[in-house]
Scaffold this active site. Structure first.
Site, PDB file in Angstrom:
ATOM      1  N   ASP A 225      31.167 -33.425  62.194  1.00 13.50           N
ATOM      2  CA  ASP A 225      31.475 -34.431  61.192  1.00 13.50           C
ATOM      3  C   ASP A 225      32.976 -34.596  61.171  1.00 13.50           C
ATOM      4  OD1 ASP A 225      31.642 -36.307  59.382  1.00 13.50           O
ATOM      5  OD2 ASP A 225      30.655 -35.262  57.738  1.00 13.50           O
TER       6      ASP A 225
HETATM    7  C1  BGC Z   1      31.500 -38.483  56.890  1.00 11.83           C
HETATM    8  C2  BGC Z   1      30.313 -38.811  57.767  1.00 11.83           C
HETATM    9  C3  BGC Z   1      30.614 -39.994  58.644  1.00 11.83           C
HETATM   10  C4  BGC Z   1      31.853 -39.686  59.455  1.00 11.83           C
HETATM   11  C5  BGC Z   1      32.223 -40.774  60.436  1.00 11.83           C
HETATM   12  C6  BGC Z   1      32.786 -38.400  57.686  1.00 11.83           C
HETATM   13  O1  BGC Z   1      33.889 -38.317  56.852  1.00 11.83           O
HETATM   14  O2  BGC Z   1      31.262 -37.260  56.236  1.00 11.83           O
HETATM   15  O3  BGC Z   1      29.193 -39.056  56.957  1.00 11.83           O
HETATM   16  O4  BGC Z   1      29.527 -40.278  59.466  1.00 11.83           O
HETATM   17  O5  BGC Z   1      32.936 -39.501  58.557  1.00 11.83           O
HETATM   18  O6  BGC Z   1      32.688 -41.902  59.806  1.00 11.83           O
END
Ligand code: BGC
Length: 735
Positions: free
Chosen positions: A286
């Site tokens: 993530d």
């Molecule tokens: C979030 C995710 C997201 C990722 C990409 C992160 O900050 O927790 O849910 O998919 O960013 O944008």
């Protein structure tokens, strides 16, 4: 990056030839051949997902256009975004024509509850208790996304949530593992269809694996610690369902679990995910959760972080470039790491083959992509879904409103198009229909005044609002929090209705006119003070593009509300976490003669509104329960049948729910576990025989010996329209 006339012409000429699904053996052979040709840096490049324009990136290493350079060198195999099809086309062209091996880029985006047509936030979608409807919404979302340059969405979010302080509850399907699993399957089916090569479908990335929703204190990114039984019984269930349904990617969550950040957690990424759940697709961090393990104090530098994450089973890194920077050097010292890299790259290339990108790298890129957005039929579905997501919480015969009556609409959400909710993709606020916009499409006599801003009171507005309310027969007041107050990094300790709005309510209340409340929010708010003061109460969440039409149709009875709560609503903050499927404890609070029970001195244990709760303008009667058997053996299916009658003059939907309770088991189990539900349409005064099935295996639970079994036990079967309201309770035995 500039796009000229050539780009336009080339985009017009992109082939749309049908891509034939390849067999697994074919893909395997192709990937092996390609892997043999790859240098180590090129392999590591496939393990890096970067962003094009630095929009999502920070830190000195992310100057603009860095992505283009990396792509040409074969050092970035995937992209977050880009949001512009022309840029997507040009970057893909770089990968195909200018990188040594011409491996196509995978383009991923966060499309969470709408690409361009805005659907309700996911917590509201779950409240429809209608997986088929959610699947239909996802087909539209996938279609719009697949024509906007994106091959895969970072969705669905499958975190079980029990703490409304956490801003991300809006992305989830709520507190119950069964409902969330049914929704998970619907999301995967809707987005992926049965052909990933199709021009209309997209890949999915289920997230956030795992237990991110159990962050201590509801504070985003916070620590999670729980038993393995709780993990497997509750938090893993929707992931298991989505993997079985064919989800293509899994995103590791930010949180630590049992002391180890998930992104570097070998037990979770290898043992549980691969061995137990059988996941064969790609794992992704993530965002920069790889390097965040330094902050978790698990690694001391990025190189160590890269090694730990790779060994733990993390295939693809987002934004932070520690894999491409450090793994080559580490591989030189330990060739075992190359084996892990090859495994990861094999999975990533396999996914690209499955998505048809090797056959047509430009498959999701269209020059006139706007033509595929917000088609009238999509808006129609978005409205139907929004209508099905509105929850009627209270009704003292004030709703539906009479179209002849003069209604004053007061409050900060009447003339407000900020109803998309966080993670809105490309959904635009200006396209949303506000309540006022929707009223203007009708002949209903109405008056309007905001009365206050969401948080800041305004004395002049307050006086004007009172003057307007005086002229009306009845008043509809809107309440809630701003759409940006939920979503990522949007945890709150105070989830009550803002004071300015409650002051306005007090002033309007002094007119002694009937009041309906409509609440907008991305999470369950504290409604205890509000619900006492109003005669009717609707929960309008954030419903997306067609929000206003859905709410007005519901207020005036063109839509009969049917949604239920996917998450319990607490009475006070001090009750959190409060959820229906809790354990009984040794001192349950239901003994009034015992002072020493598990309770609060100043508040009941029960939530204000429980999971599964929601009213309708119709009234339903449950009768004639029949169970197909009273002794359930392995392989059997328990059939729970009853007749359901709509006793009212209005057509409507009831959500019939079946819960079980193990009266004894080798470990303690929840007081109720949802095992089946069905949303049933009944015309006025219609009766139907309903049969819900619960297979033997659904009674299973991980017992004291770690075996997933129903044991030979007695169970109560509880049937009704909410987790706290059962028309029947009967017993059966498992053998
Ligand atoms: C979030 C995710 C997201 C990722 C990409 C992160 O900050 O927790 O849910 O998919 O960013 O944008």
């Amino acid at each position: 990056m500039k796009s000229g006339a050539n780009t336009e012409i080339e985009m017009q000429n992109i082939s749309r030839k049908k891509i034939t699904k390849r067999s697994d053996e074919d893909i395997q052979k192709k990937v092996e051949t390609l892997l043999d040709k790859m240098t180590v840096p090129e392999m590591l490049g496939q393990m890096f997902l970067t962003a094009y324009d630095g929009e999502y990136a920070y830190g000195p290493e992310f100057e603009a256009n860095n992505a283009a350079k990396l792509i040409k060198e074969g050092l970035a195999g995937s992209l977050l975004g880009p949001y512009d099809n022309r840029v997507a086309y040009q970057l893909q062209k770089l990968a195909i024509n200018e990188s040594r091996l011409g491996i196509p880029l995978l383009m991923a985006n966060d499309i969470i509850h709408g690409c361009r047509t805005g659907f309700p936030i996911n917590l509201a979608l779950a409240g429809t208790f209608d997986p088929q409807l959610v699947e239909k919404a996802c087909q539209i979302i996938a279609y719009e996304t697949a024509h906007s340059g994106t091959n895969l969405t970072f969705a669905p979010m499958l975190d079980i949530v029990r703490d409304p302080r956490w801003g991300r509850v809006m992305e989830s399907s709520g507190e119950d593992p069964y409902l969330a699993s049914e929704m998970a399957k619907a999301y995967i089916k809707g987005y992926q269809g049965d052909d990933l090569c199709s021009y209309d479908t997209i890949g999915t990335c289920i997230k956030h694996y795992v237990a991110y929703g159990a962050a201590e204190g509801g504070r985003d990114y916070n620590t999670v610690d729980m038993s393995e039984r709780m993990l497997r019984q509750v938090y893993l269930k929707p992931f298991a369902a989505a993997i079985e349904a064919g989800a293509t990617m899994v995103m590791s969550s930010f949180n630590a679990f049992d002391g180890v950040p998930v992104t570097a957690n070998r037990f979770l990424l290898r043992k549980v995910l691969r061995d137990d759940l059988g996941f064969k697709g790609v794992t992704i961090s993530d965002y920069e959760s790889t390097v965040e393990i330094i902050e978790h104090k698990i690694a001391t530098n990025r190189k160590e972080a890269a090694e730990l994450c790779l060994r733990a089973g993390l295939d693809l890194e987002i934004i932070s470039p520690s894999y491409i920077r450090y793994l080559e050097d580490l591989i030189d010292k330990d060739s075992d790491l190359l084996v892990l890299v090859k495994e990861a790259v094999t999975r990533i290339l396999t996914l690209k083959y499955k998505l048809g990108l090797f056959d047509n790298p430009y498959k999701n890129i269209y020059p006139n992509f706007e033509d595929y957005w917000m088609k009238p039929e999509y808006l129609q579905v978005a409205q139907a879904v929004a209508e099905q997501a509105i929850v009627l919480l209270k009704n003292n015969d004030i709703l539906p409103l009479n179209p002849q009556e003069k209604i004053a609409f007061i409050g900060p959400f009447v003339n407000n198009r900020h109803v998309v909710g966080a993670w809105g993709g490309k959904v635009k606020n200006e396209d949303c229909v506000s309540i006022k916009d929707a009223l203007d499409q009708t002949q209903y006599p109405y008056l309007f005044h905001p009365g206050t801003e969401i948080k800041t009171p305004n004395d002049t507005w307050l006086k004007e609002a009172i003057a307007i309310a005086k002229e009306a027969d009845k008043i509809v007041m809107t309440f809630g929090e701003h759409e940006y107050e939920s979503g990522e990094a949007a945890s709150k300790t105070d989830i009550s209705i803002p004071k300015a709005q409650m002051e306005l309510l007090k002033a309007i209340k002094s007119l002694h006119k009937p009041i309906v409340g409509v609440v907008f929010s991305g999470r369950p708010l504290l409604l205890t003070d509000l619900e006492k003061e109003v005669d009717g109460l609707l929960y309008g969440w954030f419903l997306g593009t067609m929000s206003g039409n859905a709410i007005v149709n519901t207020l005036y009875g063109k839509n009969n509300p049917a949604a239920r709560l996917a998450m319990s609503f607490p009475r006070v903050i001090g009750q959190i976490p409060v959820y229906y499927n809790h354990f009984n404890t040794g001192r349950p609070a239901n003994n009034p003669n015992n002072q020493y029970t598990s309770k609060y001195l100043d508040c009941p244990n029960e939530p204000l509104y429980p999971f599964g709760y929601g009213l309708s303008y119709s009234h339903f009667r449950y009768e004639n329960l029949e169970l197909s058997t009273h002794t359930l053996s392995p392989g059997d299916v328990l059939e729970v049948s009853f007749s359901l009658t709509n006793q009212s003059d209005r057509n409507g939907y009831e959500v019939a729910q079946v819960y079980i309770e193990a009266l004894a088991f080798s470990v303690t189990r929840p007081v109720a576990e949802l095992k089946a539900f069905q949303k049933v349409y009944l015309a006025a005064h219609e009766s139907k025989k309903i049969t819900l099935s619960i297979p033997y295996q659904q009674f299973s639970y991980i017992n004291l010996d770690g075996i997933d079994t129903p044991e030979a036990r007695t169970y109560q079967i509880k049937v009704g329209g909410s987790s706290d309201n059962f028309a029947f309770i009967r017993e059966i035995k498992t053998v």
